[in-house]
Design a protein around this motif. Structure first.
Motif, short mmCIF file in Angstrom:
data_model
loop_
_atom_site.label_atom_id
_atom_site.label_comp_id
_atom_site.label_asym_id
_atom_site.label_seq_id
_atom_site.Cartn_x
_atom_site.Cartn_y
_atom_site.Cartn_z
N PRO A 243 8.36 42.10 -44.54
CA PRO A 243 8.34 42.81 -43.24
C PRO A 243 7.05 42.65 -42.47
CG PRO A 243 9.14 44.24 -45.02
CD PRO A 243 8.58 43.02 -45.67
N GLN A 244 5.97 42.20 -43.12
CA GLN A 244 4.70 42.05 -42.44
C GLN A 244 4.53 40.68 -41.78
OE1 GLN A 244 1.71 42.89 -45.39
NE2 GLN A 244 2.36 45.03 -45.66
N VAL A 245 5.50 39.80 -41.96
CA VAL A 245 5.45 38.46 -41.38
C VAL A 245 6.43 38.38 -40.21
CG1 VAL A 245 5.87 36.00 -41.84
CG2 VAL A 245 4.76 37.43 -43.57
N PRO A 246 6.02 37.85 -39.05
CA PRO A 246 6.89 37.82 -37.87
C PRO A 246 8.25 37.18 -38.10
CG PRO A 246 4.66 37.25 -37.26
CD PRO A 246 4.68 37.34 -38.76
N LEU A 247 8.34 36.24 -39.05
CA LEU A 247 9.61 35.56 -39.32
C LEU A 247 10.68 36.54 -39.80
CD1 LEU A 247 10.39 32.58 -39.08
CD2 LEU A 247 9.89 32.32 -41.51
N PHE A 248 10.26 37.66 -40.35
CA PHE A 248 11.18 38.64 -40.93
C PHE A 248 12.18 39.16 -39.89
CE2 PHE A 248 12.07 43.15 -42.00
CZ PHE A 248 12.68 42.98 -43.23
N ARG A 249 11.72 39.45 -38.68
CA ARG A 249 12.58 40.03 -37.64
C ARG A 249 13.06 39.02 -36.61
NH1 ARG A 249 8.96 43.81 -39.21
NH2 ARG A 249 9.82 45.85 -39.78
N GLU A 250 12.70 37.79 -36.77
CA GLU A 250 12.99 36.78 -35.76
C GLU A 250 14.47 36.62 -35.49
OE1 GLU A 250 12.60 33.40 -33.14
OE2 GLU A 250 11.57 35.28 -33.56
N ALA A 251 15.31 36.60 -36.52
CA ALA A 251 16.74 36.39 -36.32
C ALA A 251 17.34 37.51 -35.46
CB ALA A 251 17.47 36.32 -37.66
N ARG A 252 16.87 38.72 -35.64
CA ARG A 252 17.35 39.84 -34.81
C ARG A 252 16.94 39.64 -33.35
NH1 ARG A 252 17.08 45.83 -37.45
NH2 ARG A 252 18.69 45.53 -39.04
N TYR A 253 15.72 39.20 -33.14
CA TYR A 253 15.22 39.02 -31.77
C TYR A 253 15.95 37.90 -31.05
CZ TYR A 253 11.32 42.08 -33.07
OH TYR A 253 10.56 43.15 -33.48
N LEU A 254 16.33 36.85 -31.77
CA LEU A 254 17.02 35.74 -31.13
C LEU A 254 18.29 36.21 -30.44
CD1 LEU A 254 16.68 32.85 -33.75
CD2 LEU A 254 15.62 32.99 -31.51
N LEU A 255 18.98 37.15 -31.06
CA LEU A 255 20.22 37.66 -30.47
C LEU A 255 19.92 38.62 -29.33
CD1 LEU A 255 23.26 37.26 -31.05
CD2 LEU A 255 23.19 39.39 -32.33
N SER A 256 18.97 39.51 -29.53
CA SER A 256 18.70 40.54 -28.51
C SER A 256 18.06 39.96 -27.26
CB SER A 256 17.77 41.61 -29.10
OG SER A 256 16.51 41.06 -29.43
N GLU A 257 17.44 38.78 -27.34
CA GLU A 257 16.77 38.19 -26.18
C GLU A 257 17.73 37.49 -25.22
OE1 GLU A 257 13.98 35.67 -28.11
OE2 GLU A 257 12.42 37.20 -28.24
N GLU A 258 18.98 37.28 -25.65
CA GLU A 258 19.93 36.61 -24.77
C GLU A 258 20.48 37.58 -23.73
OE1 GLU A 258 20.66 33.55 -24.40
OE2 GLU A 258 19.49 32.79 -26.08
N PRO A 259 20.31 37.27 -22.44
CA PRO A 259 20.72 38.23 -21.39
C PRO A 259 22.21 38.49 -21.33
CG PRO A 259 20.07 36.11 -20.44
CD PRO A 259 19.69 36.06 -21.88
N ASP A 260 23.04 37.55 -21.78
CA ASP A 260 24.49 37.73 -21.70
C ASP A 260 25.05 38.58 -22.85
OD1 ASP A 260 24.47 36.26 -19.46
OD2 ASP A 260 25.74 34.63 -20.17
N ILE A 261 24.20 38.93 -23.81
CA ILE A 261 24.64 39.73 -24.94
C ILE A 261 24.20 41.17 -24.72
CG2 ILE A 261 24.42 40.11 -27.42
CD1 ILE A 261 24.11 37.12 -27.77
N ARG A 262 25.15 42.01 -24.29
CA ARG A 262 24.81 43.39 -23.95
C ARG A 262 25.23 44.39 -25.04
NH1 ARG A 262 26.48 40.68 -19.42
NH2 ARG A 262 24.99 40.65 -17.68
N ASP A 263 26.18 44.01 -25.88
CA ASP A 263 26.62 44.87 -26.99
C ASP A 263 26.49 44.05 -28.27
OD1 ASP A 263 27.71 46.68 -28.70
OD2 ASP A 263 29.78 46.41 -28.02
N PRO A 264 25.32 44.08 -28.91
CA PRO A 264 25.05 43.18 -30.04
C PRO A 264 25.97 43.38 -31.25
CG PRO A 264 23.02 44.19 -29.23
CD PRO A 264 24.16 44.93 -28.60
N ALA A 265 26.61 44.54 -31.39
CA ALA A 265 27.35 44.84 -32.62
C ALA A 265 28.44 43.81 -32.90
CB ALA A 265 27.95 46.24 -32.53
N ILE A 266 29.28 43.52 -31.91
CA ILE A 266 30.38 42.59 -32.13
C ILE A 266 29.85 41.18 -32.40
CG2 ILE A 266 30.62 42.21 -29.63
CD1 ILE A 266 33.42 41.98 -32.28
N TYR A 267 28.75 40.82 -31.75
CA TYR A 267 28.17 39.49 -31.95
C TYR A 267 27.59 39.36 -33.35
CZ TYR A 267 28.74 39.07 -26.91
OH TYR A 267 29.27 39.01 -25.64
N GLN A 268 26.93 40.42 -33.83
CA GLN A 268 26.40 40.40 -35.19
C GLN A 268 27.54 40.26 -36.20
OE1 GLN A 268 23.46 40.17 -36.31
NE2 GLN A 268 21.97 41.15 -34.99
#
Length: 508
Positions: A243-268
């Protein structure tokens, strides 16, 4: 600006030879009769080094670089105008308050020899100013301020859905671009070199987790590289699962940074379904508990964002499979997402020990197949003696055994005179020794395709084995030039001896 500049790629830019050549060709090296400003569009998923590459281009060609930020329209106009003035030495005669004025100032400030003008993170600007592409279209057109400018305007962005719409359909800038460049992750061989990994097995293990994204080597990983196969498990624990390394949360951020994805639950959930091996539309829908029609939009958005790829059956069956394009996202969905609380509490070692089998079956196996397909795409002339039109996968029904034969690598030539020729059939195995049984399956598939009136006379049979081959299949390959055996050494270094693999290493 340098007259007659030949733009050499700086030594600090790793690889990207083809991309740099495209950018350099966009900047004519001779003459001042430029014919006005021209437009280029550069896009690609985040962390691929687009900004680094374009900064290097602007510096090498003594051009202009502006990196947009999330801001209001008024603030963005001020930042943009100030940046243009500082880098060109041209100050506007009056205060600039609108994008109309700012764009005219940009074009009138760049005259003489062709010069790159890079606007990075362009989607940040259009989010606050939707009319900006239309303004650029007008100024690039007849009578616009771009007519007397030598600017080579390059719009760059990571929001693939936004960048893809810039030049599509009835978009204002459609037909204006003289360059459309997509910056992709490094291929598996280039990634191994970039990471400084010489062991093919270790290189593929690392690639199955972080892929070919350049930023994961240093910025997100503290420059930490496993020292050898024996260090791979410890490397996973101290980096990707830490959790102390930035790579840990990167996959989550890749999805949340996309402007067309407004409800992440179904995409996850869709990504989790694919990572678990549910790769068809029906399988994904069943996994997430929705109807097939209800997941069509999430699938399309994820594809537009570059997070998944759509893979039709190579032999034309009405069967489409999906795969996750970004290895780190696949790793997160299969390994990390369901165990997030335990990982955040510092139990990475226990989690990794419990999911090593999941990693091997859900990550390594499918990833190895994808790498093998890449190998065939890049070496089609060497293997088949001709261009391969399609390289994918397929499923063949066997009516005798009432089973399906899955073809990991299915290769066809371009259709000619209504005939489809099969160039190759291949099977890829990560954790088991490849033997004559695997070869017999391919031979049976070849017979079945012949019955479907596909031309299989010249088809090659390819066996990819990370754990080696039995003596029987080696003898078959020695006696038949159309049977190919490819181990990890051959994948990474053509012509090398097979990679020796110990029983302990096969556990990974």
């Amino acid at each position: 600006m340098k007259a007659g500049l030949i733009v050499e790629k700086p030594a600090s830019v790793f690889d990207r030879h083809q991309e740099w050549a495209g950018l350099a060709a966009f900047l004519p090296a001779t003459g001042s009769a430029t014919g006005g400003a021209t437009l280029g569009v550069v896009s690609g998923r985040r962390r691929q080094g687009k900004s680094y590459l374009l900064r290097a281009l602007a510096e090498a060609a003594e051009g202009v670089y502006f990196g947009a930020t999330e801001a209001t329209e008024a603030e963005s106009i001020r930042q943009f105008t100030r940046s243009i003035s500082q880098q060109t030495g041209r100050v506007p005669q009056a205060d600039v308050h609108t994008w109309d004025e700012a764009v005219r100032h940009m074009f009138t400030s760049v005259q003489g020899s062709p010069c790159p003008v890079v606007i990075d993170e362009f989607p940040f600007l259009t989010a606050a100013s939707p009319a900006l592409p239309s303004i650029l279209q007008r100024e690039l057109g007849p009578g616009g301020s771009g007519a007397g400018s030598s600017a080579r305007l390059i719009l760059c962005g990571s929001a693939l859905s936004v960048m893809g719409r810039l030049l599509s359909g009835t978009a204002p800038l459609r037909g204006r671009a003289g360059l459309e460049l997509i910056i992709r992750p490094f291929g598996y061989r280039d990634a191994a070199e970039f990471w400084g990994i010489g062991d093919p097995r270790l290189a593929l293990l690392v690639h199955s987790v972080v892929g070919g994204t350049p930023a994961y080597r240093y910025e997100f990983n503290r420059g930490d590289v496993p020292t050898g196969l024996e260090d791979f498990d410890a490397w996973i624990v101290r980096t990707v699962l830490n959790p102390q390394v930035p790579l840990f949360r990167e996959a989550r951020y890749l999805l949340s940074e996309e402007p067309d994805i407004r409800d992440p639950a179904i995409y996850q959930s869709v990504l989790a379904a694919i990572a678990a091996g549910n790769c068809t539309n029906g399988g994904i829908a069943n996994y997430v508990g929705r109807k097939s029609a209800e997941i069509a939009h999430p699938l399309r958005v994820l594809e537009d964002c570059g997070l998944i790829e759509r893979q039709p059956d190579t032999f034309g069956a009405k069967r489409v499979q999906y795969r996750i394009s970004e290895p780190l996202v696949a790793f997160y969905e299969a390994v990390m997402r369901a165990r997030w609380a335990a990982l955040e509490s510092g139990r990475a070692s226990q989690v990794w020990e419990s999911v090593r089998h999941t990693f091997k079956t859900q990550i390594l196996g499918p990833h190895f197949e994808g790498v093998c397909r890449s190998y065939v795409r890049n070496r089609d002339l060497e293997i088949f003696g001709e261009f391969a039109d399609q390289v994918g996968n397929a499923v063949i029904n066997d009516p005798v055994s009432r089973l399906q034969i899955e073809i990991d690598i299915a290769v066809t030539a371009a259709e000619s005179a209504g005939r489809r020729r099969v160039l190759g059939l291949g099977e890829a195995k990560w954790g088991e020794t490849v033997g004559t049984g695997h070869l017999d399956r391919l031979r049976r598939a070849k017979e079945l395709l012949n019955g479907k009136k596909l031309d299989v006379a010249d088809a090659h049979l390819m066996l990819f084995g990370a754990a080696g081959f039995t003596e029987g299949v080696q003898a078959a390959a020695a006696s038949d030039p159309r049977v190919h055996l490819v181990d990890l050494g051959r994948l990474y270094r053509d012509g090398t001896q097979p990679v020796t693999t110990s029983a302990e290493e096969l556990g990974t």
